[in-house]
Design an enzyme around this catalytic site. Sequence first.
Site, PDB file in Angstrom:
ATOM      1  N   GLU A  94      48.749  40.478  39.715  1.00 16.95           N
ATOM      2  CA  GLU A  94      48.022  39.270  40.070  1.00 16.95           C
ATOM      3  C   GLU A  94      47.423  38.616  38.838  1.00 16.95           C
ATOM      4  OE1 GLU A  94      46.858  40.361  44.646  1.00 16.95           O
ATOM      5  OE2 GLU A  94      45.327  40.697  43.144  1.00 16.95           O
ATOM      6  N   CYS A 107      42.956  34.451  33.876  1.00 16.33           N
ATOM      7  CA  CYS A 107      42.681  35.882  33.853  1.00 16.33           C
ATOM      8  C   CYS A 107      44.024  36.573  34.111  1.00 16.33           C
ATOM      9  CB  CYS A 107      41.649  36.207  34.932  1.00 16.33           C
ATOM     10  SG  CYS A 107      41.332  37.961  35.112  1.00 16.33           S
ATOM     11  N   CYS A 114      46.994  50.772  37.023  1.00 17.68           N
ATOM     12  CA  CYS A 114      46.163  51.163  35.873  1.00 17.68           C
ATOM     13  C   CYS A 114      46.086  52.677  35.826  1.00 17.68           C
ATOM     14  CB  CYS A 114      44.754  50.581  36.017  1.00 17.68           C
ATOM     15  SG  CYS A 114      43.751  50.757  34.526  1.00 17.68           S
ATOM     16  N   CYS A 118      38.343  54.024  36.979  1.00 12.56           N
ATOM     17  CA  CYS A 118      37.002  53.497  37.265  1.00 12.56           C
ATOM     18  C   CYS A 118      36.804  53.475  38.784  1.00 12.56           C
ATOM     19  CB  CYS A 118      36.848  52.100  36.680  1.00 12.56           C
ATOM     20  SG  CYS A 118      37.202  52.033  34.919  1.00 12.56           S
ATOM     21  N   CYS A 121      36.690  50.030  40.896  1.00  9.75           N
ATOM     22  CA  CYS A 121      37.709  49.005  40.660  1.00  9.75           C
ATOM     23  C   CYS A 121      38.899  49.188  41.605  1.00  9.75           C
ATOM     24  CB  CYS A 121      38.173  49.088  39.204  1.00  9.75           C
ATOM     25  SG  CYS A 121      39.473  47.909  38.825  1.00  9.75           S
ATOM     26  N   CYS A 339      36.623  39.790  39.807  1.00  6.40           N
ATOM     27  CA  CYS A 339      36.791  40.963  38.949  1.00  6.40           C
ATOM     28  C   CYS A 339      36.861  42.243  39.759  1.00  6.40           C
ATOM     29  CB  CYS A 339      35.586  41.104  38.026  1.00  6.40           C
ATOM     30  SG  CYS A 339      35.869  40.482  36.406  1.00  6.40           S
TER      31      CYS A 339
HETATM   32  N1  SAH Z   1      40.692  47.392  32.071  1.00  2.00           N
HETATM   33  C1  SAH Z   1      39.988  46.318  31.481  1.00  2.00           C
HETATM   34  C2  SAH Z   1      40.254  44.957  32.092  1.00  2.00           C
HETATM   35  C3  SAH Z   1      40.348  44.853  33.578  1.00  2.00           C
HETATM   36  S1  SAH Z   1      38.859  44.944  34.530  1.00  2.00           S
HETATM   37  C4  SAH Z   1      38.505  46.601  31.464  1.00  2.00           C
HETATM   38  O1  SAH Z   1      38.110  47.624  32.012  1.00  2.00           O
HETATM   39  O2  SAH Z   1      37.746  45.859  30.842  1.00  2.00           O
HETATM   40  C5  SAH Z   1      37.956  43.482  34.183  1.00  2.00           C
HETATM   41  C6  SAH Z   1      36.463  43.635  34.395  1.00  2.00           C
HETATM   42  O3  SAH Z   1      36.127  43.771  35.787  1.00  2.00           O
HETATM   43  C7  SAH Z   1      35.875  44.868  33.739  1.00  2.00           C
HETATM   44  O4  SAH Z   1      34.670  44.542  33.109  1.00  2.00           O
HETATM   45  C8  SAH Z   1      35.627  45.784  34.914  1.00  2.00           C
HETATM   46  O5  SAH Z   1      34.661  46.752  34.635  1.00  2.00           O
HETATM   47  C9  SAH Z   1      35.178  44.788  35.950  1.00  2.00           C
HETATM   48  N2  SAH Z   1      35.248  45.277  37.325  1.00  2.00           N
HETATM   49  C10 SAH Z   1      36.098  46.183  37.842  1.00  2.00           C
HETATM   50  N3  SAH Z   1      35.861  46.341  39.160  1.00  2.00           N
HETATM   51  C11 SAH Z   1      34.847  45.507  39.469  1.00  2.00           C
HETATM   52  C12 SAH Z   1      34.184  45.175  40.680  1.00  2.00           C
HETATM   53  N4  SAH Z   1      34.510  45.744  41.826  1.00  2.00           N
HETATM   54  N5  SAH Z   1      33.195  44.238  40.632  1.00  2.00           N
HETATM   55  C13 SAH Z   1      32.866  43.642  39.482  1.00  2.00           C
HETATM   56  N6  SAH Z   1      33.481  43.895  38.309  1.00  2.00           N
HETATM   57  C14 SAH Z   1      34.449  44.817  38.302  1.00  2.00           C
END
Ligand code: SAH
Length: 347
Positions: A94, A107, A114, A118, A121, A339
């Site tokens: 996406e 974006c 991945c 995390c 996420c 995000c």
């Molecule tokens: N892997 C990379 C880029 C993808 S995530 C990274 O970790 O930076 C992009 C951003 O979204 C990151 O800052 C991540 O921590 C944040 N993110 C992930 N899940 C989220 C959620 N449920 N709500 C808000 N931000 C989130």
Amino acid sequence: MIKTKKDIRALTRDELRDYFVAQGEKAFRGNQVYEWLWNKGAHVFEDMTNLSKETRTFLDEHFVINHIKVDQMQRSTDGTIKNAVKLHDGLIVESVLIPTSSRTTACVSSQVGCSLNCKFCATARLKRMRNLNPDEIFDQVVAIDQQSRLYHNRPLSNIVFMGMGEPLMNYNNVVKSIEKITDPEGLGMSPRRITVSTSGVPKIIKKMADDEVKFNLAVSLHSALDDVRTDIMPFNEQMPLQELKDALQYWYIKTKKRITYEYVVWRGINDQDKDIEALIDFCLAVPSKVNLIEYNPIDDGQFQQADPEAINRYVAKLEDRGITVTVRRSRGKDIDAACGQLANKEA
Ligand code: SAH
């Protein structure tokens, strides 16, 4: 035996020139093909009208031009557009267009799924299938630039690698895609308008510094305490905060570029004064600023956005120590484009 055709967009400009010379043609034919592929967005050899019919047929017999396809497009009430992008092998990632009054940001995704874990996420729940190729990242940018012109009457102004995947786990292809995006003969975007966001892979951050990359770096920190961070981002156990800090100091010495920390404050997880103090310490180690981002729920209730009072305390204490902090509202929530929500539900 069926001979498989080669992906022509995997070749550099020089390799294309050499290829034509090896075929007994002039090297500049390689430049012409390169321009069709990367500047004019040709999808078929037939369209390369300054090449002879024979050359076009020859190329078609030996090469393929892989292209992404925007399979599904959803528009949010706030102007955000989410694309489900189909790759040549049918996998889906996406990408999102985020318009504000002053900029339009793409974006983009860097991997299918991945490999990091995390807990908050949505993408982390998909197993990593493969890395994206440079052209697949480039094509997402081109598609979003076109949407920006069509729906918002302006070209794309910024790019963030905050879609699906961990860009530093696909570093070479990400860098190659940025070379194409910034090439004056291609999209010609300034690297200062590109931000690569990482959950923090110290070894690669050092490599980026050595490579003297010109784009910006954002780090998804979320906690400056090892035990808390390991709970929510388990890979932190193998790459603890001290290693991350060392790598970021190295980055700053080499690039003189300030780092952005992305940070979500969750109720009962990192909303206490000790969490704020640890963040302040971490920030003071390297010139940086903090982006407090809103949490976008991914349906399991374990994580909840902290109370506004906690956010205000973060802001006040950081500002008190001279650290720049911004609070970022989510966009495109009604279409799950925010995000951490990218997970291609259709797939
Ligand atoms: N892997 C990379 C880029 C993808 S995530 C990274 O970790 O930076 C992009 C951003 O979204 C990151 O800052 C991540 O921590 C944040 N993110 C992930 N899940 C989220 C959620 N449920 N709500 C808000 N931000 C989130």
